[in-house]
Design a protein around this motif. Structure first.
Motif, mmCIF file in Angstrom:
data_model
loop_
_atom_site.group_PDB
_atom_site.id
_atom_site.type_symbol
_atom_site.label_atom_id
_atom_site.label_comp_id
_atom_site.label_asym_id
_atom_site.label_seq_id
_atom_site.Cartn_x
_atom_site.Cartn_y
_atom_site.Cartn_z
ATOM 1 N N ASP A 145 0.830 -1.205 0.000
ATOM 2 C CA ASP A 145 0.000 0.000 0.000
ATOM 3 C C ASP A 145 0.869 1.262 0.000
ATOM 4 N N VAL A 146 1.949 1.232 -0.767
ATOM 5 C CA VAL A 146 2.808 2.399 -0.943
ATOM 6 C C VAL A 146 2.429 3.078 -2.254
ATOM 7 N N ALA A 147 2.266 4.382 -2.229
ATOM 8 C CA ALA A 147 1.858 5.119 -3.425
ATOM 9 C C ALA A 147 2.845 4.898 -4.566
ATOM 10 N N HIS A 148 2.320 4.425 -5.702
ATOM 11 C CA HIS A 148 3.133 4.061 -6.856
ATOM 12 C C HIS A 148 2.240 4.165 -8.086
ATOM 13 N N PRO A 149 2.770 4.596 -9.239
ATOM 14 C CA PRO A 149 1.908 4.718 -10.427
ATOM 15 C C PRO A 149 1.358 3.374 -10.879
ATOM 16 N N ALA A 150 0.130 3.368 -11.387
ATOM 17 C CA ALA A 150 -0.464 2.146 -11.939
ATOM 18 C C ALA A 150 0.459 1.602 -13.021
ATOM 19 N N THR A 151 0.680 0.273 -12.988
ATOM 20 C CA THR A 151 1.690 -0.355 -13.846
ATOM 21 C C THR A 151 1.176 -1.660 -14.403
ATOM 22 N N THR A 152 1.557 -1.969 -15.641
ATOM 23 C CA THR A 152 1.266 -3.278 -16.222
ATOM 24 C C THR A 152 2.404 -3.684 -17.143
ATOM 25 N N ASP A 153 2.583 -4.978 -17.285
ATOM 26 C CA ASP A 153 3.567 -5.484 -18.242
ATOM 27 C C ASP A 153 2.891 -6.267 -19.364
ATOM 28 N N THR A 154 1.560 -6.133 -19.485
ATOM 29 C CA THR A 154 0.814 -6.793 -20.558
ATOM 30 C C THR A 154 -0.167 -5.818 -21.192
ATOM 31 N N ALA A 155 -0.472 -6.045 -22.447
ATOM 32 C CA ALA A 155 -1.431 -5.191 -23.143
ATOM 33 C C ALA A 155 -2.832 -5.319 -22.534
ATOM 34 N N THR A 156 -3.187 -6.523 -22.095
ATOM 35 C CA THR A 156 -4.512 -6.708 -21.493
ATOM 36 C C THR A 156 -4.636 -5.966 -20.166
ATOM 37 N N GLY A 157 -3.522 -5.816 -19.457
ATOM 38 C CA GLY A 157 -3.562 -5.128 -18.176
ATOM 39 C C GLY A 157 -3.673 -3.623 -18.298
ATOM 40 N N LEU A 158 -3.566 -3.104 -19.527
ATOM 41 C CA LEU A 158 -3.588 -1.660 -19.737
ATOM 42 C C LEU A 158 -4.934 -1.048 -19.378
ATOM 43 N N VAL A 159 -5.973 -1.891 -19.309
ATOM 44 C CA VAL A 159 -7.302 -1.383 -18.979
ATOM 45 C C VAL A 159 -7.319 -0.746 -17.587
ATOM 46 N N SER A 160 -6.417 -1.164 -16.702
ATOM 47 C CA SER A 160 -6.376 -0.628 -15.333
ATOM 48 C C SER A 160 -5.268 0.404 -15.131
ATOM 49 N N VAL A 161 -4.677 0.846 -16.230
ATOM 50 C CA VAL A 161 -3.598 1.836 -16.153
ATOM 51 C C VAL A 161 -4.013 3.066 -16.959
ATOM 52 N N PRO A 162 -4.476 4.111 -16.293
ATOM 53 C CA PRO A 162 -4.914 5.305 -17.017
ATOM 54 C C PRO A 162 -3.749 6.010 -17.708
ATOM 55 N N GLY A 163 -4.046 6.682 -18.808
ATOM 56 C CA GLY A 163 -3.047 7.463 -19.510
ATOM 57 C C GLY A 163 -3.004 8.896 -19.017
ATOM 58 N N PRO A 164 -2.072 9.688 -19.545
ATOM 59 C CA PRO A 164 -1.018 9.314 -20.511
ATOM 60 C C PRO A 164 -0.002 8.373 -19.878
ATOM 61 N N TRP A 165 0.855 7.791 -20.710
ATOM 62 C CA TRP A 165 1.684 6.691 -20.242
ATOM 63 C C TRP A 165 3.178 6.970 -20.438
ATOM 64 N N VAL A 166 3.954 6.298 -19.631
ATOM 65 C CA VAL A 166 5.392 6.193 -19.849
ATOM 66 C C VAL A 166 5.681 4.710 -20.035
ATOM 67 N N VAL A 167 6.342 4.360 -21.116
ATOM 68 C CA VAL A 167 6.685 2.976 -21.428
ATOM 69 C C VAL A 167 8.202 2.848 -21.330
ATOM 70 N N LYS A 168 8.665 1.837 -20.599
ATOM 71 C CA LYS A 168 10.102 1.701 -20.386
ATOM 72 C C LYS A 168 10.462 0.247 -20.130
ATOM 73 N N PRO A 169 11.732 -0.114 -20.267
ATOM 74 C CA PRO A 169 12.148 -1.491 -19.987
ATOM 75 C C PRO A 169 11.919 -1.836 -18.526
ATOM 76 N N ARG A 170 11.526 -3.084 -18.262
ATOM 77 C CA ARG A 170 11.308 -3.493 -16.877
ATOM 78 C C ARG A 170 12.616 -3.583 -16.118
ATOM 79 N N ALA A 171 13.732 -3.674 -16.838
ATOM 80 C CA ALA A 171 15.063 -3.639 -16.231
ATOM 81 C C ALA A 171 15.880 -2.604 -16.981
#
Length: 362
Positions: A145-171
């Motif tokens: 429960d630490v404040a952190h931006p909504a995140t997904t690593d799948t296209a299907t999960g994008l429904v729960s990640v509001p835009g605009p977006w930053v896309v970056k490597p996971r590592a």
């Protein structure tokens, strides 16, 4: 009989240490990066003997240390062997790693380093792995429960990640591979084309980094927040320290969630409403470390004390808010054999000209 190939020899230069050979030395890895250079400069300023190593034979920090050597990358099977060889030759009793990706290899070799007389203070490998995987880190923040931006690593999960977006490597580090996208279709396309990417809601507000030190028992010894007023290639070049209960609290929660100890830098944003959000933790000293040192929190000395005296209590470190940093380029010069060449500008005194650039009479 051991049929493994011999370790690659460490190559480098030796710089006169001005009679300090009787003192044990500190081995600093990652001598080519901003964090490594900052640690080396601080230790040298305090009079320590410093042996700097890096996989890059032209690493700048090697020229700033008492001695510098080239060693294999951390993913080489003989990485630790090379470190031990350098450490034994130069009477090293403590190692400071400044590259996050090296920490698992160092942890795996900690017993061998200890047997060679080299003390370490390394975070748990599981903690490092969570910090170095942005998708895993997002799950850890959500679970605590630490404040952190909504995140997904799948296209299907994008429904729960509001835009605009930053896309970056996971590592990855710095701003490498970062894309700022406003179209959901563009984000979906990017995630489909490269499964190693994650997508996050793009935060607004002021960006900060907090330099931290956590004791071996988990006690938070310091949090030094600083505004990232200007960055280049992910490195802060202008900044200022500030005090904030909201930032300190969210940073403390993030560090506790990943069970990290030792030095770290925590990055995030403070929104217009004053709410602080953590974006990532780098389990190492930061490239902006000099500002924290200038503000009075000597996390380098405290960390070294914790390495050499693991059972001794470490002090809480305080800092002065409002200290500003402006970073500029500096150079080191060596000849073909690695021997230092004098800096042609070293004799110039800061402030020897007026603000218009005219010479000030003697």
């Amino acid at each position: 009989m051991n049929s493994s190939p011999p370790p690659p020899p460490a190559t480098g230069h030796r710089t006169p240490s001005h009679g300090l050979h009787h003192r044990p030395a500190v081995l600093v890895t990652g001598a080519g990066g901003p964090a490594g250079i900052a640690v080396i400069r601080r230790l040298m300023a305090l009079g320590h003997r410093v042996v700097a190593v890096d996989a890059d034979s032209a690493a700048t920090g090697a020229a700033l240390a008492t001695a510098g050597f080239t060693v294999p990358r951390a993913d080489h099977v003989r990485f630790v062997d090379a470190l031990i060889g350098v450490a034994v030759e130069h009477d090293v009793d403590a190692l400071i790693g400044t590259v996050a990706e090296e920490l698992p290899a160092l942890a795996a070799g900690a017993d061998r380093l200890r047997a060679a007389g080299v003390a370490t203070w390394l975070p748990e490998t599981a903690s490092v792995e969570v910090c170095c995987d942005k998708a895993a880190f997002a799950r850890a923040m959500r679970g605590a429960d630490v404040a952190h931006p909504a995140t997904t690593d799948t296209a299907t999960g994008l429904v729960s990640v509001p835009g605009p977006w930053v896309v970056k490597p996971r590592a990855g580090r710095g701003s490498r591979g970062v894309q700022l996208l406003d179209s959901r279709a563009a984000v979906v396309d990017a995630l489909h084309r490269d499964p190693s990417l994650i997508a996050q809601t793009r935060l607004t507000g002021r960006e900060f980094t907090a330099d931290t030190l956590v004791a071996r028992d988990g006690e938070l010894l310091t949090v030094v927040p600083r505004w990232r007023e200007e960055t280049k290639a992910g490195i802060s070049v202008k900044g200022s320290t500030f005090d904030s209960v909201a930032v300190t609290d969210v940073v403390a929660g993030a560090l506790a969630a990943v069970r990290l100890t030792g030095p770290a830098n925590v990055q995030g944003f403070v929104g217009d409403d004053g709410r602080a959000t953590v974006v990532e933790i780098n389990p190492r000293f930061s490239g902006g470390l000099p500002l924290t040192l200038a503000a009075g929190a000597d996390v380098v000395s405290a960390h070294l004390a914790g390495i050499r005296h693991p059972d001794a209590p470490l002090p809480h470190l305080w800092f002065t808010p409002g200290v500003r940093m402006r970073r500029y380029f500096a150079e080191v010069f060596t000849d073909a054999d690695g021997v230092p060449v004098p800096d042609p500008s070293a004799v110039l005194a800061v402030g020897s000209t007026d603000r218009a650039g005219d010479e000030v009479p003697a």
